[in-house]
Design an enzyme around this catalytic site. Structure first.
Site, PDB file in Angstrom:
ATOM      1  N   GLU A 150      64.692  36.658  73.877  1.00 28.35           N
ATOM      2  CA  GLU A 150      64.054  36.527  75.412  1.00 28.35           C
ATOM      3  C   GLU A 150      62.794  36.017  75.502  1.00 28.35           C
ATOM      4  O   GLU A 150      61.949  36.877  74.990  1.00 28.35           O
ATOM      5  CB  GLU A 150      64.501  37.400  76.161  1.00 28.35           C
ATOM      6  N   GLU A 156      53.249  40.856  79.230  1.00 29.46           N
ATOM      7  CA  GLU A 156      54.226  41.874  78.401  1.00 29.46           C
ATOM      8  C   GLU A 156      54.170  41.816  77.071  1.00 29.46           C
ATOM      9  O   GLU A 156      54.390  42.614  76.248  1.00 29.46           O
ATOM     10  CB  GLU A 156      55.657  41.836  78.939  1.00 29.46           C
ATOM     11  N   GLU A 244      68.908  41.552  86.649  1.00 30.21           N
ATOM     12  CA  GLU A 244      67.650  42.893  85.930  1.00 30.21           C
ATOM     13  C   GLU A 244      66.535  42.414  86.917  1.00 30.21           C
ATOM     14  O   GLU A 244      65.639  41.797  86.745  1.00 30.21           O
ATOM     15  CB  GLU A 244      67.438  42.251  84.667  1.00 30.21           C
TER      16      GLU A 244
HETATM   17  C1  LER Z   1      63.844  42.641  79.505  1.00 28.80           C
HETATM   18  O1  LER Z   1      64.959  41.813  79.569  1.00 28.80           O
HETATM   19  C2  LER Z   1      62.760  41.994  80.362  1.00 28.80           C
HETATM   20  O2  LER Z   1      62.922  40.912  80.933  1.00 28.80           O
HETATM   21  C3  LER Z   1      61.244  42.389  80.135  1.00 28.80           C
HETATM   22  O3  LER Z   1      60.572  42.255  81.208  1.00 28.80           O
HETATM   23  C4  LER Z   1      61.221  43.709  79.427  1.00 28.80           C
HETATM   24  O4  LER Z   1      60.145  44.228  79.655  1.00 28.80           O
HETATM   25 MN    MN Z   2      64.741  39.882  81.143  1.00 25.54          MN
END
Ligand code: LER
Ligand code: MN
Length: 265
Positions: A150, A156, A244
């Site tokens: 991802e 992050e 999410e």
């Molecule tokens: C996890 O799927 C994600 O999108 C990240 O932001 C995890 O911190």
């Molecule tokens: Mn994600």
């Protein structure tokens, strides 16, 4: 289009999750709301009563779309690029365990934050080599399981922020069972055009996360989901679209607004 939503099998400090813990109650809610599947965020399969979970999901006829693995990093700081070899091996071991767990459900294994963040004293070539090594080790040992890397926004991690850098990594990994996961929240920060990035990834798109620009439920911010869904259709995407997002204003409202909004497309 198939829709799923993330449920963390245990409480976690990662905030962008509608549901955490209380499995019996939350699995039933997710089913009642009309989701087609469930994405499980799992810190470590060894902490789960796998047979009870399997029966619960079977009882509700809810397939598992994917397994999120980031809590190994968030809670335990395990990563593929840790300076300590022991920690790198522990991270690889954890993802191999996740792959065996995912195989029970024919679910995709997500490689998100477990890839790690590169500290300034680690040179990019070494980080890259360790990351490719970790991914190849997991993918080779579990050829029947699909892994999705991802791209995550710059606030992050500093490793693989964009679809293009994700594709470059896939070329180095060179395994058919490793592809990408795109997440609209991260894309909104990093990609010049979400639709062009989705087209660029094309067949390599294994999984898809949705949250709006503010990480609330889709429809609560300014992302143009119509063009996102039209592009997913255009590339022939048949995987899950998985929610999410932050549990705001509360988990049930966020989940209900999500499914109502997504079902329009
Ligand atoms: C996890 O799927 C994600 O999108 C990240 O932001 C995890 O911190
Ligand atoms: Mn994600």
């Amino acid at each position: 289009m198939k829709f799923s939503i993330v449920l963390s099998t245990q409480p976690t400090t990662f905030s962008a999750l509608a549901y955490q813990g209380k499995l019996i109650e939350n699995v039933s809610r997710i089913k009642t709301l009309g989701f087609d599947g469930i994405e499980l965020a799992v810190r470590d399969p060894a902490l789960i009563d796998v047979s009870s979970l399997t029966s619960l999901l079977k009882e509700h006829r809810l397939p598992v779309s994917a397994i999120g693995t980031g809590q190994a990093y968030v809670e335990e700081r395990l990563s593929f690029i840790d300076p300590s070899k022991g920690f790198r091996e522990k991270a690889i071991g954890r993802i191999k365990t996740q792959a065996r767990f995912a195989a029970l459900f024919d679910a995709i294994v997500i490689i998100g934050l477990v890839r790690g963040k590169r500290e300034s004293d680690l040179d990019p070539e070494t980080a890259d080599r360790w990351l490719v090594h970790g991914l190849r080790a997991c993918a080779s040992e579990n050829p029947g399981v699909r892994f999705a890397i991802e791209p995550i926004n710059r606030y992050e991690t500093n490793l693989v922020n964009t679809a293009r850098s994700g594709i470059e990594l896939l070329e180095k990994v060179d395994k058919k069972n490793v592809g990408l996961l795109l997440d609209t929240f991260h894309m909104n920060i990093e990609e010049p055009s979400m639709t062009e990035s989705i087209k660029l990834v094309g067949d390599l798109l294994f999984h898809f996360h949705v949250a709006d620009s503010n990480r609330w439920y889709p429809g609560a911010g300014h992302i143009d989901f119509r063009s996102v869904f039209e592009t997913l259709e255009e590339i022939g995407y048949t995987g899950y679209v998985s929610a999410e997002m932050l549990p705001l204003p509360d988990p049930d409202v966020a989940a209900r607004k999500t499914i109502e909004y997504l079902q329009r497309f």
